[in-house]
Scaffold this active site. Structure first.
Site, PDB file in Angstrom:
ATOM      1  CE  LYS A   1      -3.145   2.642   2.988  1.00 29.07           C
ATOM      2  NZ  LYS A   1      -3.819   2.702   4.300  1.00 29.07           N
TER       3      LYS A   1
ATOM      4  CG  ASP B   1      -5.395   8.397   4.329  1.00 25.06           C
ATOM      5  OD1 ASP B   1      -6.269   8.983   3.656  1.00 25.06           O
ATOM      6  OD2 ASP B   1      -5.654   7.462   5.113  1.00 25.06           O
TER       7      ASP B   1
ATOM      8  CE  LYS C   1      -6.230   9.213   7.649  1.00 25.22           C
ATOM      9  NZ  LYS C   1      -6.798   8.041   8.340  1.00 25.22           N
TER      10      LYS C   1
ATOM     11  CG  ASP D   1      -1.878   5.382   4.839  1.00 22.89           C
ATOM     12  OD1 ASP D   1      -1.746   4.341   5.513  1.00 22.89           O
ATOM     13  OD2 ASP D   1      -2.957   5.740   4.357  1.00 22.89           O
TER      14      ASP D   1
ATOM     15  CG  ASP E   1      -9.700   7.730   6.668  1.00 23.75           C
ATOM     16  OD1 ASP E   1      -8.654   7.782   5.987  1.00 23.75           O
ATOM     17  OD2 ASP E   1      -9.709   7.766   7.915  1.00 23.75           O
TER      18      ASP E   1
ATOM     19  CD  GLU F   1      -6.766   5.447   2.391  1.00 21.99           C
ATOM     20  OE1 GLU F   1      -5.643   5.055   2.750  1.00 21.99           O
ATOM     21  OE2 GLU F   1      -7.668   5.717   3.202  1.00 21.99           O
TER      22      GLU F   1
ATOM     23  NE  ARG G   1     -10.766  -0.955   3.862  1.00 26.15           N
ATOM     24  CZ  ARG G   1     -11.298  -1.108   5.070  1.00 26.15           C
ATOM     25  NH1 ARG G   1     -12.459  -1.733   5.201  1.00 26.15           N
ATOM     26  NH2 ARG G   1     -10.680  -0.666   6.152  1.00 26.15           N
TER      27      ARG G   1
END
Length: 529
Positions: free
Chosen positions: A288, A293, A300, A311, A370, A372, A374
């Site tokens: 990933k 993010d 967030k 991230d 959020d 995202e 996956r």
């Protein structure tokens, strides 16, 4: 200089020393101490007797007990050509039980971190076998890690030197430990040399991942990370290819595109292929790579933002692992995928309730932007399943869920998957590599909580519990599971371990940790055996 020995600028170099310890010239020495009923005792037999007596007397006078990874810094002593000595505890032991490799790795890291104003450090820890030498090398180099790319050297009133480089040395590395001399009882046999090299390559791979995670998102977006990946493998037998946003759209990568569409810096999918002619296995790795993010439209809270530069730690781990496999010339084919996007709340960002078509055709209702990671991972996972010849195993690494931190804390990664044997293999290699991972289930009853009335699946569960597991269940939907098409797959959630927001400990510094790299390297080594 060959790729296998090229130094990495953020860790020291390493070499074996076969000289008598009294003849080794260094700025500092690290000496291992064990806890006994009579106090702390020197853990190796090769030190001059005068040095042993002086160090044990100093430890007793200062109540140093030798507890694991504790340190005590002393001035130089008789018998050693050094200005300072750092004692490091190895815990309790007896004559039959040598300290474990994990204890040695952690102790070496803690001790090198404790060294002050030294360029060359002699490390004297029990290293009776190749595994001990490798562990000491890894720990010492990672303890000496320093990320200084953004340090001017002018803090607190400092002035630049005549070259205008502040506190940095000629190579740009901020002053600190530059060389580690590993004492291995005078041995320079093939196994010992190989162990040192394996330790160097592993430590430098971890450092590469740390460097990428520590780089500010201003300078590390999908495009620049793709460039960094290509640069990292340029001198290695690794083929790199990059899909830009136009190619992603043409090929139907709906997940990666949806996550990245709110940013002015478009997404990328990087493929790294290491294919030695004598490969004994083929492992696919997916990482990933959300370079920052914000959460997107599902924004967030401010306190959660700064750490979100990490991230992309999964993608960094995959890149570093492919680099290590090629440098070690492992006879195993490795195909790595870096799924890269920046999740921003721009005018073009995806919205909660959007339905996107993933690579491969499945549709996903986005209920929370959020969730995202996956989405980009699923696109890359499907790509990996299409490889020909098909990989023997697929492992993905991601800072995927805050629920992982709630469940397992900041140092233990969760390992899930559709194959118990592969999941156990990942955990077993983590144990050898000195990383903490724990096997977790993917219960079938969680799948209906992601049912959607308008799409094949929703990207989050209707329940708040089991967030780490439901993310894994979502990814499982994109992996062939069961029957003749079964592809062994393991998912490693490093949300907590990927970035250390607390104080430094052992060989781990504040910031990027390089989590999962050492485990994946060991996994590939064992697959190639």
């Amino acid at each position: 200089m060959s790729p296998a020995t090229a130094p990495h600028p953020t860790v020291p170099t390493a070499a074996l020393t076969t000289k008598k310890l009294s003849a080794v010239e260094a700025d500092a020495a690290v000496v291992g101490m064990v806890s006994t009923s009579d106090g702390a005792a020197v853990a190796v037999d090769d030190l001059p007797s005068d040095s042993v007596h002086a160090l044990e007397a100093a430890a007793a006078a200062l109540d140093f007990t030798g507890s694991a990874s504790t340190t005590l810094r002393l001035p130089g002593v008789e018998g050693l050509e050094v200005d300072q000595v750092v004692l490091v505890g190895l815990g309790s032991t007896d004559d039959e039980d040598a300290p474990s490799t994990d204890v040695l790795r952690r102790a070496a890291g803690a001790a090198v971190r404790a060294v002050s104003k030294a360029s060359t450090v002699l490390v004297v820890l029990p290293s009776e076998g190749a595994e001990q030498v490798r562990a000491v090398t890894e720990g010492a180099l990672l303890g000496g890690y320093r990320f200084t790319a953004y340090k001017s050297g002018l803090a607190k009133g400092a002035t630049r030197d005549s070259a205008g480089k502040g506190s940095k040395d000629d190579d740009g590395r901020t002053k600190g430990v530059r060389e580690v001399l590993v004492h291995a009882g005078g041995r320079r046999d093939k196994a010992t040399k190989s162990a040192l090299e394996q330790g160097v390559v592993t430590a430098e791979a971890v450092a590469l991942a740390r460097d990428l995670v520590n780089t500010p998102p201003l300078d590390l977006h999908p495009g620049t990370l793709a460039d960094r990946a290509e640069e990292a493998v340029r001198s290695l037998p690794v083929k790199a290819s990059v899909l830009d946003e136009k190619q992603l759209a043409r090929k139907g990568y709906g997940g990666i595109l949806a996550v990245g569409q709110g940013s002015s810096r478009p997404p990328r999918l990087v493929t790294l292929s290491y294919s030695p002619s004598r490969a004994k296995a083929h492992v696919a790795l997916v990482g990933k790579g959300i370079t920052f993010d914000t959460g997107g439209i599902s924004l967030k809270p401010p306190a959660s933002m700064p750490g979100m530069k990490a991230d992309m730690a999964g993608a960094a781990a995959v890149l570093a692992t492919v680099v290590a496999a090629a440098r070690l010339q492992l006879p195993v084919a490795v195909t790595g995928y870096l799924a890269l996007a920046e999740n921003m709340p721009g005018g073009g960002a995806q919205r909660p309730s959007d339905v996107i078509t993933m690579y491969g055709g499945r549709t996903v209702e986005v209920l929370n932007t959020d969730a995202e990671g996956r989405l980009v991972m699923a696109d890359a996972i499907v790509t990996a399943t299409e490889l020909s010849p098909r990989p023997d195993a697929l492992v993905d690494v991601a800072t995927l869920t805050g629920a992982q931190v709630v469940a397992l804390g900041s140092r233990v990664s969760g390992v899930m998957g559709n194959d118990d044997a592969l999941r156990s293999e990942v955990v077993a290699n983590a144990d050898v590599a000195g990383e903490e991972m724990w096997p977790m289930p993917l219960p079938e009853h969680l799948r209906p909580t992601m049912d959607s009335t308008v799409a094949d699946i929703a990207n989050i569960s209707s329940k708040r519990d089991a967030g780490m597991l439901t993310a894994g269940v979502f990814l499982k939907e994109f992996v062939p599971t069961g029957g003749e098409d079964h592809l062994p797959w393991a998912h490693v959630d490093i949300a907590g371990p990927g970035f250390n927001e607390g104080g430094a400990f052992d060989h781990v510094h504040k910031g990027g940790t390089g989590a999962a790299v050492a485990t994946l390297v060991r996994l590939l080594e064992n697959r190639s055996a």
